[in-house]
Design a protein around this motif. Sequence first.
Motif, PDB file in Angstrom:
ATOM      1  N   GLY A 184       8.196 -15.856 -10.403  1.00 22.24           N
ATOM      2  CA  GLY A 184       8.900 -15.481 -11.617  1.00 22.24           C
ATOM      3  C   GLY A 184      10.104 -14.583 -11.379  1.00 22.24           C
ATOM      4  O   GLY A 184      10.501 -13.821 -12.272  1.00 22.24           O
ATOM      5  N   TYR A 185      10.713 -14.674 -10.207  1.00 26.43           N
ATOM      6  CA  TYR A 185      11.874 -13.848  -9.904  1.00 26.43           C
ATOM      7  C   TYR A 185      13.142 -14.475 -10.467  1.00 26.43           C
ATOM      8  O   TYR A 185      13.398 -15.673 -10.267  1.00 26.43           O
ATOM      9  CB  TYR A 185      12.032 -13.665  -8.392  1.00 26.43           C
ATOM     10  N   GLU A 186      13.933 -13.684 -11.127  1.00 25.60           N
ATOM     11  CA  GLU A 186      15.177 -14.169 -11.718  1.00 25.60           C
ATOM     12  C   GLU A 186      16.313 -14.031 -10.711  1.00 25.60           C
ATOM     13  O   GLU A 186      17.218 -13.216 -10.845  1.00 25.60           O
ATOM     14  CB  GLU A 186      15.458 -13.410 -13.006  1.00 25.60           C
ATOM     15  N   ARG A 190      17.817  -5.740 -11.084  1.00 29.07           N
ATOM     16  CA  ARG A 190      18.549  -6.910 -10.603  1.00 29.07           C
ATOM     17  C   ARG A 190      18.281  -7.050  -9.116  1.00 29.07           C
ATOM     18  O   ARG A 190      18.545  -6.146  -8.332  1.00 29.07           O
ATOM     19  CB  ARG A 190      20.043  -6.743 -10.855  1.00 29.07           C
ATOM     20  N   TYR A 213      10.992 -18.257  -5.629  1.00 23.92           N
ATOM     21  CA  TYR A 213      11.344 -17.477  -6.820  1.00 23.92           C
ATOM     22  C   TYR A 213      10.576 -17.973  -8.041  1.00 23.92           C
ATOM     23  O   TYR A 213      10.069 -17.172  -8.849  1.00 23.92           O
ATOM     24  CB  TYR A 213      12.838 -17.574  -7.103  1.00 23.92           C
ATOM     25  N   ALA A 214      10.495 -19.291  -8.192  1.00 19.68           N
ATOM     26  CA  ALA A 214       9.801 -19.854  -9.345  1.00 19.68           C
ATOM     27  C   ALA A 214       8.323 -19.490  -9.332  1.00 19.68           C
ATOM     28  O   ALA A 214       7.738 -19.157 -10.379  1.00 19.68           O
ATOM     29  CB  ALA A 214       9.979 -21.371  -9.363  1.00 19.68           C
ATOM     30  N   ASP A 232      19.054 -16.474  -8.374  1.00 17.56           N
ATOM     31  CA  ASP A 232      19.641 -17.805  -8.248  1.00 17.56           C
ATOM     32  C   ASP A 232      19.675 -18.212  -6.776  1.00 17.56           C
ATOM     33  O   ASP A 232      20.414 -17.636  -5.974  1.00 17.56           O
ATOM     34  CB  ASP A 232      21.052 -17.798  -8.835  1.00 17.56           C
ATOM     35  N   GLN A 266      10.862  -6.705 -10.364  1.00 10.90           N
ATOM     36  CA  GLN A 266      10.981  -7.688 -11.436  1.00 10.90           C
ATOM     37  C   GLN A 266      10.364  -7.173 -12.726  1.00 10.90           C
ATOM     38  O   GLN A 266      10.962  -7.272 -13.808  1.00 10.90           O
ATOM     39  CB  GLN A 266      10.307  -9.000 -11.013  1.00 10.90           C
TER      40      GLN A 266
END
Length: 354
Positions: A249-251, A221, A245-246, A253, A216
């Motif tokens: 801080g992982y982007e 990606r 993820y939140a 979905d 990250q």
Amino acid sequence: MVLFEPNHKVVTWQKRSFIAFTDILPQISIVQPARYTWIMKDLAQANIGKFADPALTAKGEDRASVALNNPETLWFNTGTLCNIECLNCYIASSPSNDALVYITADEVQDYLNQIKDRNWPIKEIAFTGGEPFMNPQMIEITRASLEAGYQVLILTNAMRPMMRKSVQNGLLELNTNYPGKLTLRISVDHYDPALHDAERGAGAFAKTVVGMDWLQKNGFRMAVAGRSVFGHSEADSRAGYAAFYAEHGYEIDANNSGMTVLFPEMDETIEVPEITTACWEILNKSPDSIMCSSSRMVVKRKGAEKPAVLTCTLLPYEAEFELGTTLEAAEKDVALNHPHCAKFCVLGGASCSA
């Protein structure tokens, strides 16, 4: 998974099967796959008489098959060696299982050339193991695939093999030179550290998070592969991954099935229906949606002179699903003649590709 040794002693390497078999099979042990003969479709515990004839089901109905209509993904197994040994690994990867040996960069390049020769409309080159970053040529292999113009997907546990400085430097170079072309799909069996570690060993979750943090931070990606073994609903599982993820801080979905893949379990002790040609209409499903209509996998067996092309990623040890050594030979139709075809692909709706 249950197998027979040459002297017919019953054994298993899928440890979860202990619960199902200990009452009737008193001598069970963990083994490596290369020494044994697969008898999956002859298990007395489930699917008696099924998946025996590639053309017909046990009821005499025409078995469904799938044509390679749109080859979009070519998979490579980089080797079955792994830095850890998971409780329920479908391919029995471990630090000692080299049934599938390291594929080389030259061998991968040969298949990249064959893609062009056969005019396959491949979009993605994907790598699985074992742990791909155990393969000493993994960076070179990835570079060749990216140079050829493909999207690249690498399945990894993001642990020590990926975190070696030489591998990190190689990944950083490739991500810089081929922006948006490389995805690493991280195996996170569960967002709860205790449940993840129950599958992968104490401390595994924390080590994977360190690897994901590095990815990250450096703009890679990421996607995640999770498991449905824990009995949660899909909605609850995706909510749990979203919170994970939140928190970090992982982007990623959590609600995109291509970015957070929740794989159904492959338990061959469970009764599953055979898929007939009539099932497509009954299920309102197209054979073009099945994984073997759009992908193949290349493996290198220990002792083999050349790699072989298989129908898919799920059946690495089944001789029936080995199609030949070339992509041309792999263009034949695939009979859905295995429990995984029914439970995992047709009824479970799973796909390994991004």
